[in-house]
Enzyme design. Structure first.
Site, PDB file in Angstrom:
ATOM      1  N   LYS A 173      26.084   7.261  -2.191  1.00  0.00           N
ATOM      2  CA  LYS A 173      25.515   7.458  -3.531  1.00  0.00           C
ATOM      3  C   LYS A 173      24.009   7.660  -3.415  1.00  0.00           C
ATOM      4  O   LYS A 173      23.402   7.287  -2.407  1.00  0.00           O
ATOM      5  CB  LYS A 173      25.841   6.280  -4.439  1.00  0.00           C
ATOM      6  N   HIS A 186      19.486   4.303 -15.627  1.00  0.00           N
ATOM      7  CA  HIS A 186      20.084   3.360 -16.568  1.00  0.00           C
ATOM      8  C   HIS A 186      19.466   3.521 -17.960  1.00  0.00           C
ATOM      9  O   HIS A 186      20.081   3.161 -18.961  1.00  0.00           O
ATOM     10  CB  HIS A 186      19.866   1.910 -16.097  1.00  0.00           C
ATOM     11  N   ASP A 258      28.732   7.450 -11.352  1.00  0.00           N
ATOM     12  CA  ASP A 258      27.984   6.231 -11.630  1.00  0.00           C
ATOM     13  C   ASP A 258      28.442   5.743 -13.001  1.00  0.00           C
ATOM     14  O   ASP A 258      29.185   6.431 -13.713  1.00  0.00           O
ATOM     15  CB  ASP A 258      26.483   6.532 -11.621  1.00  0.00           C
TER      16      ASP A 258
END
Length: 494
Positions: A173, A186, A258
Site C-alpha cells: 500500500k 483521511h 483503503d
C-alpha cells in the site's frame, strides 16, 4: 446485464466487502452476513484484548464461514492493532530501513506473520510501500522504509516474502504511492503532482518490486495523480487500477481499497457510490471500518452494489471477477496456512529489541552512558497520525522509569507548562522526547527554548529525523515499544 438470480448478486456483493465491526466477538449481524456470503472482515484495535481472545474471535468467524478472510492493519510499527494496548515489540519500517538489512526485515516479517497466523488472521494490510519523499507527510512518515525508492523497494519485497512464508497474505500500500504529499487522505484529497517519468523513478519502484515478490494484494490510495488521471482519485480510476496496475504492471492478485469511508473520497462521492465506482475501476474488495462499522453501513454498500449491477452502472462480469479474486485469496490463505506450520517464536521479542537497538543513531557516538542519576523526561505530544490507534503508547518516560527508579517527567501538548517542567528538571539529566518536530513549529520552538536553558539536554527523536537540535541527539526511527526500550537501555547503560 448477465443473467443471475437476486441471491447470486447479493452473494457476490457480500463477497467483495471487508467491513469492520465493534466488539470483542462477532456481533449477530456479522454472523448472519457470513452465512449470506460475506467474504471478509477487518479487525481493529477495538476488537483486540489479547491474543487468546483474538484466536477465539477468529474461530467464531470461521465457525460461520470456514474460508472467511480475516484482515488486520498490522504494520507492527507505530501502526499496530494486535499490540495497540502495549505498543509493538517490533521496530517499524523506518527503523528497518535505517538498519538496511533485508535479511532482518524478512525475518521480522516472518515472525509477525507467525504471530498473526497463530490467532487466525489471514490477511495483513501491510507493508507500507510508499516512498516518503515529502518530509512533511502527515500520514506516512515512519511507516515507510525511507525516502529512497530502491531502499523502499528491497525492504518491501523482503517484508512481503517473510510475511507470506508464514502463511499470511501481504498487501502493498498505498498504490500508486502516498509518500510525496503533505495532505492526509483521511481528511482531504492529496494530489501527487509528479509527472509519469518521476512516478516511474520513485513511487512505482516499490510496487514493481512487490509484484515481482509475489504480493497477494495491493491497496489503493485515495489521492489524485493528474499525470495518470486528471479527474478521479486512484481508488476510483480505471486508468490507474486497471490500466496501470493490472494491464501495465501485470498485477493479477487482489486489489483492496483503503477505507472507503475516508473523507478524501466519501466527501465528494459518498461512500456507497464510491464503492460502486471503485469496483467498476478494478478494485476487488472494499475495506470499510472507522466510524462506520455497523450493519446499516454493510447493508448500504451491499444494496448499492446490487442496484448498480441491475442499473447497468456496474457490469455483472466485473463484480463476478472481483468476487472470484476474493475467493482465490481465501483459497491461497487456506493452502498457505496448511503449509506454514511454524508456531510463534517465544524469543521473537528479543529479535525485535535487537533490531530496534541496531536502528539507533547517535550524533555524539562517544557520549558516555549511563546517565548521571535518575532523569527528568519531557515528552512533546504532537497530533497523532490518523492511522495510529489512539491508545497506542509511545515515549521514553515509562521504559526509562522501569530501568532507572526515580526517573520522572511530564508530557506536554503545547508550550504551556514548559517553564515549570524545566524548573523541575534542574539538577537532573534532562531528556527531550519528540516526534517529527520539523512538522510542528511549537515543538521546534519548545526544543530551542529548552536547549537555551539546558544545553546539556539529550534530544530523543522518535519520528522521522530531520536536522538534529542539541549537542546530543538520538534517533530511534519510530515510537514503538521496542524503540522506546532500546533507547531506554542505552541511556541506562544496559
Amino acid at each position: 446485464m448477465d443473467a443471475s438470480t437476486g441471491d447470486d448478486l447479493v452473494s457476490m456483493a457480500n463477497a467483495v466487502l471487508q467491513p469492520g465491526f465493534v466488539g470483542k466477538e462477532p456481533p449477530p449481524w456479522v454472523r448472519r452476513r457470513l452465512a449470506e456470503g460475506l467474504g471478509g472482515v477487518v479487525l481493529f484495535a477495538r476488537n483486540v484484548v489479547d491474543r487468546d481472545q483474538v484466536a477465539e474471535l477468529t474461530a467464531a468467524l470461521r465457525a460461520e464461514r470456514p474460508d472467511v478472510i480475516v484482515a488486520i492493519d498490522e504494520e507492527a510499527g507505530d501502526v499496530t492493532r494486535i499490540d495497540a494496548h502495549n505498543g509493538s515489540p517490533w521496530p517499524g519500517n523506518l527503523a528497518l530501513g535505517a538498519v538496511d538489512d533485508t535479511a532482518l526485515t524478512r525475518e521480522v516479517a516472518c515472525h509477525i506473520g507467525r504471530d498473526l497466523a497463530s490467532v487466525g488472521i489471514t490477511f495483513d494490510y501491510a507493508p507500507d510501500a510508499d516512498v516518503n519523499s515529502d518530509p512533511n507527510n502527515p500520514v506516512i512518515g515512519s511507516r515507510a522504509f525511507g525516502a529512497e525508492p530502491e531502499r523502499v523497494a528491497r525492504h518491501t519485497a523482503a517484508w512481503i516474502t517473510g510475511l507470506q512464508e508464514a502463511g499470511v497474505a501481504a498487501c502493498a500500500k498505498h498504490f500508486p504511492g502516498h509518500g510525496n504529499t503533505s495532505v492526509d487522505s483521511h481528511l482531504d484529497v492529496p494530489i501527487i503532482k509528479a509527472g509519469r517519468a518521476e512516478l516511474d523513478a520513485t513511487e512505482l519502484v516499490p510496487f514493481r518490486a512487490a509484484i515481482t515478490a509475489g504480493v497477494q494484494a495491493v491497496m489503493s490510495a485515495h489521492l489524485r495523480v493528474p499525470a495518470l488521471d486528471p479527474d478521479l482519485p486512484a481508488t476510483l480510476s480505471g486508468r490507474i487500477m486497471t490500466g496501470l496496475l493490472r494491464d501495465e504492471l501485470g498485477f493479477q492478485g487482489l486489489i483492496v481499497t483503503d477505507g472507503i469511508e475516508m473523507r478524501a473520497i466519501s466527501d465528494r462521492f459518498g461512500f456507497a457510490h464510491a464503492t460502486v465506482l471503485a469496483l467498476a475501476a478494478g478494485a476487488d474488495a472494499i475495506c470499510v471500518g472507522g466510524d462506520h462499522a455497523d450493519e446499516d453501513t454493510a447493508n448500504l454498500l451491499r444494496d448499492a452494489i446490487v442496484a448498480a449491477v441491475r442499473s447497468g452502472e456496474l457490469p455483472e462480469s466485473r463484480l463476478a471477477d472481483a468476487a472470484a479474486r476474493v475467493a482465490r485469496l481465501a483459497a491461497w490463505s487456506a493452502a498457505a496456512r496448511a503449509g506454514a506450520t511454524a508456531p510463534p517464536d517465544p524469543q521473537a521479542a528479543a529479535l525485535g529489541l535487537s533490531a530496534a537497538r541496531r536502528a539507533l543513531r547517535i550524533t555524539a557516538p562517544d557520549a558516555a552512558f549511563p546517565l548521571a542519576g535518575p532523569a527528568y523526561v519531557i515528552e512533546f505530544q504532537p497530533e497523532l497520525n490518523f492511522a495510529i490507534a489512539p491508545e497506542t503508547p509511545w515515549g521514553l518516560l515509562a521504559p526509562l522509569a522501569e530501568l532507572v527508579p526515580g526517573t520522572s517527567g511530564v508530557r506536554l501538548s503545547s508550550e504551556n507548562g514548559l517553564p515549570d517542567a524545566l524548573q523541575a528538571s534542574l539538577g537532573r539529566p534532562l531528556l527531550l522526547v519528540v516526534r517529527d518536530p520539523h512538522r510542528y513549529p511549537w515543538i521546534t520552538d519548545a526544543l530551542r527554548a529548552s536547549l537555551a536553558v539546558r544545553p546539556d539536554a539529550v534530544v530523543v527523536e522518535m519520528g522521522v529525523p530531520a536536522a538534529p537540535l542539541g549537542d546530543l541527539h538520538i534517533a530511534t526511527f519510530g515510537a514503538t515499544a521496542a524503540s522506546g526500550r532500546a533507547v531506554a537501555e542505552l541511556l541506562a547503560g544496559r
